[in-house]
Enzyme design. Sequence first.
Site, PDB file in Angstrom:
ATOM      1  N   LYS A   1      38.883  58.967  33.247  1.00  0.00           N
ATOM      2  CA  LYS A   1      37.445  58.678  33.263  1.00  0.00           C
ATOM      3  C   LYS A   1      36.659  59.892  33.762  1.00  0.00           C
ATOM      4  O   LYS A   1      35.682  60.318  33.132  1.00  0.00           O
ATOM      5  CB  LYS A   1      37.165  57.456  34.148  1.00  0.00           C
ATOM      6  CG  LYS A   1      35.719  56.996  34.041  1.00  0.00           C
ATOM      7  CD  LYS A   1      35.415  55.891  35.019  1.00  0.00           C
ATOM      8  CE  LYS A   1      36.171  54.635  34.700  1.00  0.00           C
ATOM      9  NZ  LYS A   1      35.366  53.499  34.344  1.00  0.00           N
TER      10      LYS A   1
ATOM     11  N   ARG B   1      34.136  54.146  41.219  1.00  0.00           N
ATOM     12  CA  ARG B   1      35.041  53.634  40.191  1.00  0.00           C
ATOM     13  C   ARG B   1      36.374  54.363  40.206  1.00  0.00           C
ATOM     14  O   ARG B   1      36.413  55.575  40.336  1.00  0.00           O
ATOM     15  CB  ARG B   1      34.438  53.848  38.792  1.00  0.00           C
ATOM     16  CG  ARG B   1      33.148  53.110  38.551  1.00  0.00           C
ATOM     17  CD  ARG B   1      32.499  53.617  37.276  1.00  0.00           C
ATOM     18  NE  ARG B   1      31.179  53.051  37.102  1.00  0.00           N
ATOM     19  CZ  ARG B   1      30.932  51.931  36.419  1.00  0.00           C
ATOM     20  NH1 ARG B   1      31.902  51.291  35.830  1.00  0.00           N
ATOM     21  NH2 ARG B   1      29.699  51.474  36.326  1.00  0.00           N
TER      22      ARG B   1
ATOM     23  N   GLY C   1      41.648  47.296  34.149  1.00  0.00           N
ATOM     24  CA  GLY C   1      41.452  46.186  35.084  1.00  0.00           C
ATOM     25  C   GLY C   1      42.417  46.168  36.249  1.00  0.00           C
ATOM     26  O   GLY C   1      42.415  45.228  37.048  1.00  0.00           O
TER      27      GLY C   1
ATOM     28  N   MET D   1      42.755  48.441  38.761  1.00  0.00           N
ATOM     29  CA  MET D   1      42.277  48.957  40.053  1.00  0.00           C
ATOM     30  C   MET D   1      40.804  48.570  40.270  1.00  0.00           C
ATOM     31  O   MET D   1      40.229  47.846  39.485  1.00  0.00           O
ATOM     32  CB  MET D   1      42.500  50.451  40.110  1.00  0.00           C
ATOM     33  CG  MET D   1      43.984  50.752  40.253  1.00  0.00           C
ATOM     34  SD  MET D   1      44.321  52.480  40.229  1.00  0.00           S
ATOM     35  CE  MET D   1      43.740  52.974  38.655  1.00  0.00           C
TER      36      MET D   1
ATOM     37  N   HIS E   1      64.672  37.659  30.118  1.00  0.00           N
ATOM     38  CA  HIS E   1      65.925  37.605  29.371  1.00  0.00           C
ATOM     39  C   HIS E   1      65.648  37.419  27.885  1.00  0.00           C
ATOM     40  O   HIS E   1      66.171  38.140  27.037  1.00  0.00           O
ATOM     41  CB  HIS E   1      66.774  36.441  29.921  1.00  0.00           C
ATOM     42  CG  HIS E   1      68.027  36.201  29.149  1.00  0.00           C
ATOM     43  ND1 HIS E   1      68.105  35.277  28.138  1.00  0.00           N
ATOM     44  CD2 HIS E   1      69.252  36.797  29.208  1.00  0.00           C
ATOM     45  CE1 HIS E   1      69.329  35.288  27.622  1.00  0.00           C
ATOM     46  NE2 HIS E   1      70.039  36.207  28.264  1.00  0.00           N
TER      47      HIS E   1
ATOM     48  N   TYR F   1      71.795  66.276  12.217  1.00  0.00           N
ATOM     49  CA  TYR F   1      71.257  65.038  11.635  1.00  0.00           C
ATOM     50  C   TYR F   1      71.380  63.867  12.614  1.00  0.00           C
ATOM     51  O   TYR F   1      72.143  63.921  13.574  1.00  0.00           O
ATOM     52  CB  TYR F   1      71.967  64.684  10.325  1.00  0.00           C
ATOM     53  CG  TYR F   1      73.419  64.274  10.496  1.00  0.00           C
ATOM     54  CD1 TYR F   1      73.785  62.960  10.773  1.00  0.00           C
ATOM     55  CD2 TYR F   1      74.433  65.220  10.384  1.00  0.00           C
ATOM     56  CE1 TYR F   1      75.100  62.600  10.939  1.00  0.00           C
ATOM     57  CE2 TYR F   1      75.765  64.862  10.549  1.00  0.00           C
ATOM     58  CZ  TYR F   1      76.089  63.545  10.832  1.00  0.00           C
ATOM     59  OH  TYR F   1      77.411  63.179  10.996  1.00  0.00           O
TER      60      TYR F   1
END
Length: 911
Positions: A29, A98, A107, A109, A468, A883
């Site tokens: 940011k 921020r 969302g 922190m 699982h 390969y």
Amino acid sequence: MAVQETVERKYVYDFAEGNKDLKDLLGGKGANLAEMTNLGLPVPPGFTITTEACQEYLATGREPDGLADQVAAHLAALEQTMGRCLGDPDDPLLVSVRSGAKFSMPGMMETVLNVGLNDRSVVGLARQAAGSGGQADSAGAERFAWDSYRRLIQMFGKTVCEVPGEEFEHALDDVKRARGIRDDVELDADDLRGLVDAYKKIFRKHTGRDFPQEPREQLDLAVRAVFDSWNAERAVLYRRQERIPASLGTAVNVVAMVFGNLGPDSGTGVAFTRDPASGAQGIYGDYLANAQGEDVVAGIRNTIPLQELERLDKRSYDELLDIMARLERHYRDLCDIEFTIERGKLWMLQTRVGKRTAAAAFVIAGQLVDEGLIDLDEAVHRVNGAQLAQLMFPRFQLDHEFQAVARGIGASPGAAVGQVVFTSARAVELAAEGKRVILVRRETNPDDLQGMIAAQGILTSRGGKTSHAAVVARGMGKTCVSGADALEVDVPARRFTVAGQTVAEGDVVSIDGTTGNIYLGEVPVMPSEVVQYFEGNLDPERTDDALVRAVHRIMTHADQRRRLAVRANADTGADAARARRFGAQGIGLCRTEHMFLGDRRELVERLILARTDDEREKALAALLPLQRADFVEIFREMDGLPVTVRLIDPPLHEFLPPLEQLAVNVAVAQERGEDVAQEEALLAAVRRMHEENPMLGLRGVRLGLVIPGLFAMQVRAITEAAVQCARDGVTARPEIMVPLVGAVQELETVRAEAERIIAEVVGGSGVEVLIGTMIEVPRAALTAGQIAEAAQFFSFGTNDLTQMGWGFSRDDVEGAFFWRYLELGIFGISPFESLDRDGVGRLVRIAAEEGRAARPDLKLGVCGEHGGDPDSVHFFHEVGLDYVSCSPFRVPVARLEAGRAAVETTGSDSR
Ligand code: PEP
Ligand code: MG
């Protein structure tokens, strides 16, 4: 006298001092706000506290020396730019605080808005809001100021001081109830003033102190809270899942507040510069008038399409479009943005290269090439094999008739339809009757394995992406939706309820393992158009399908650029043919043991039970023509391309009946007085061959050395098949591969015999046969220099190399306990799925280097499952293999990743 000078680290950067390449230091940011500032775009002024400050704070538990002074200096500069002081009683500057890490963690922190408000500045703010024009009347201005204040106490209380958020929610609900209103916006200034009092009491009750009135204290505490939020439980979990290193820390952005909630000429929105779902060109976004950003995210009020802003505020709209076009050109990619309009003035609050679907990634990369913004190398780099694999799964053909009844976690992609069953046994039973079933459980455990194999898909109401069910389903390539917690699963009653409906055993559901959506009834399944294209059924030059055109273009370029060849693992003519259509340049592994199943079992049984040389030779002679025909079929399909045929590998007891079952049969027959001589002989042989640890027992080259004539028969069949093909004008290029070699002496012994047979059979046919070995036992990797003396090629068997490198039984551990290892973060992905570079990869590297040193023209490949895994392909490129070989379906993925490995520069941080 020497003066010890300590140079103070720079912890705070003004937006004008940063740029987009400083994400490590300023976070995503902060770096992008700096970039926009330097582009001259309207970004509210502010500064960024670095990730290094956060790292130091987290390591020592206190702010680094000098940080407070640097913040003070930058704050002073900000106040000067804005012509206002933080929290000034008459005309306050307010700031937002921020978080912003290097990688987006949506969302996870904290953010605190409106820092600088207190009992006095709230009055100043109201006065300024009313006095500075715009459409807010004085009642509206008061309302705005008190609303901002109550939001600050709420956010600050919750994030900085850990006051339970619900308490604030309840107080808000109480006021609304008392006033008989439903929407927050209907609260007037008096209501909000009352709410501020109530919030302050809550704050005091939980913290034992009054809400801090000192603006700088508010700022410092908010910064600290953002640092701390890096280690909040949800952030830690998210990082583990996304494999983001915990050491990075977050930056903190302190930005002058601008307000979208100052009246109808204000508002806030989010937008994408292209459609992130399909890649289509155009503007996609939402706008909410008279609101702050959090209202858009919270979905409290309905947004309007961004296009309607043109009608409301044409000037801002035009400016926004202009900026978006500029950002796209500048970043040379799709961007997403957040913006606010404060009384007709547009402000850019955030931008970043936007997330997109797999289809959009290909389409956009192609468009950007057309627009001259990127070249084809860059286009290949911008997409990846995981996205391509996703596009190769079948999808649901959805129209409005089908509404998802619930949504879980898309744990393993694909589209599956079937009758619901609630137990593994029932799944096996119905599947045996030819029915398609979806196994529904609260969560699965290893006992469900058979049912999972039998089912089309797996649906659980608990567990995440590493549960699982998720891990096992992905391993099997099976569709799985996990953690659909809206489902009440009642296994004994054989039903589940969801959204007020009951679904009983036998009812049909459809589950989408990509989106996590669950549908009642049968949703039609659409084959993938990308697979149609690879199959050769869709002409990329003629179709108007933008995705297929983009895939074709990018794949063509990846093929031109890659150094690694891509082969396929295939054991039948049909698989070989498909692999070739998908672009395979040969067969890297033909597992011959698969040719001994079905009605040939009986011949193998005779071979194993042979008591005399004569009996054994007869059995081998009967197998020879069958094997020869198998190879002819494959060589024909792969005309002109190399085919690596591996001599038989698994323990022979796999071809005999299970010991327990046989023992019971013999006992029962004896009891009945039947003639059981043959069964007894069989039982004795099975007992003789029984191994506690068959994976480490009599298999691979060991078998060939123990059973005379077995490998010889195979070598003869391969060579005769090649000679027969040559006679028919087909170019067969066989490469005979010896499995499980651990010592050069093993290989030399097999090789001596094989060379004799080859020389005898080949005659003047011109057929050339190479002899090489698997490198799949750690000892072979460590003695590769010796082994290379006897091998023309190496093929890394990374399945066994992982098994023996880690000491993990490959057939057991993934289902048994890997979920726990993943949960604990011991590894982020199963080492059977993606190569463990540090350990098993090191063995590969050593063997490649020492093998090539001994024999410079040694051909190197890999045929374990990792040959089709995107990350592993990059590793194999790096260590210089020739390969990779993988299952036919993954050949396009490997081609693309091999191309990406070739074009990518090191140090790229794209994800
Ligand atoms: C391997 O071990 O990686 C391999 C390709 O052989 P298999 O999976 O047949 O043991
Ligand atoms: Mg193996």
